[in-house]
Write an enzyme that holds these catalytic residues in place. Structure first.
Site, PDB file in Angstrom:
ATOM      1  N   ASP A  84       0.825  -1.215   0.000  1.00  0.00           N
ATOM      2  CA  ASP A  84       0.000   0.000   0.000  1.00  0.00           C
ATOM      3  C   ASP A  84       0.854   1.257   0.000  1.00  0.00           C
ATOM      4  OD1 ASP A  84      -2.416  -1.314   0.073  1.00  0.00           O
ATOM      5  OD2 ASP A  84      -2.745  -1.031   2.201  1.00  0.00           O
ATOM      6  N   CYS A 140     -18.441 -15.400  -8.280  1.00  0.00           N
ATOM      7  CA  CYS A 140     -19.586 -14.690  -7.728  1.00  0.00           C
ATOM      8  C   CYS A 140     -20.906 -15.192  -8.324  1.00  0.00           C
ATOM      9  CB  CYS A 140     -19.450 -13.190  -7.981  1.00  0.00           C
ATOM     10  SG  CYS A 140     -18.091 -12.421  -7.074  1.00  0.00           S
ATOM     11  N   CYS A 146     -22.804  -8.838  -1.485  1.00  0.00           N
ATOM     12  CA  CYS A 146     -22.041  -7.603  -1.250  1.00  0.00           C
ATOM     13  C   CYS A 146     -22.815  -6.368  -1.703  1.00  0.00           C
ATOM     14  CB  CYS A 146     -20.662  -7.676  -1.907  1.00  0.00           C
ATOM     15  SG  CYS A 146     -20.671  -7.819  -3.700  1.00  0.00           S
TER      16      CYS A 146
END
Length: 174
Positions: A84, A140, A146
């Site tokens: 990150d 999915c 979600c």
């Protein structure tokens, strides 16, 4: 998300992060399975792990161990660890490396582990020969958990996130 507008050239060319980069090693490190709770009962994001040193430092040190091994196996090579910390397309690289697939929530989903993990990359000038991974297909299917659970509607439709409505963006990215 002004940071996305910056350094587009670097996102497209990792050699601008590490001159001579020939290989990117992608790693996934799971979040703690325990959800952190403050003494007064507030829950925190799983990635925060407030009793441990900052994850950037912890994971960078772990990845440096592997980077040092690469340097030893490929004399004259160098490396750079990203946690990150650099404008790199970490999710796309992780998908290409076969670590997981992109979920409808726009997160990388690691089969059996979900989306609760950190992504790390080791950029190296070592020319490591490997058999390319076969990217995983999305699992999915017709699931909409979600998008249904998103409290602000930031997941406008599968694979489309409106960051200006996303709680994570609003509370972390500023």
């Amino acid at each position: 998300m002004k940071w996305l507008e910056r350094n587009i050239d670097i996102r497209e060319d990792p050699t601008k992060l590490l001159p001579g980069c020939k290989t990117i090693v992608c790693l996934s490190y799971p979040y703690s399975p325990d959800k952190p709770v403050t003494p007064d009962g507030f829950t925190l994001a799983r990635y925060s792990e407030p009793t441990l040193p900052d994850y950037h430092k912890r994971l960078r040190n772990l990845a440096k161990t592997l980077g040092n091994l690469i340097e030893k196996l490929f004399p004259g090579s160098s490396f750079r660890v990203c946690v990150d910390s650099a404008p790199i397309l970490e999710r796309s690289l992780a998908v290409a490396a076969g670590i997981g697939f992109m979920g409808k929530n726009t997160n990388l989903i690691v089969p059996g582990a979900g989306s609760y993990h950190f992504l790390l990359e080791i950029l190296t000038t070592a020319d490591i020969h490997f058999t390319p991974a076969i990217p995983l297909r999305s699992r999915c299917d017709c699931c909409t958990l979600c998008t249904d659970a998103c409290p602000t509607g930031a997941l406008e439709r599968p694979f489309i996130l409106n960051a200006s409505r996303c709680l994570s963006y609003i509370t972390i990215e500023d």
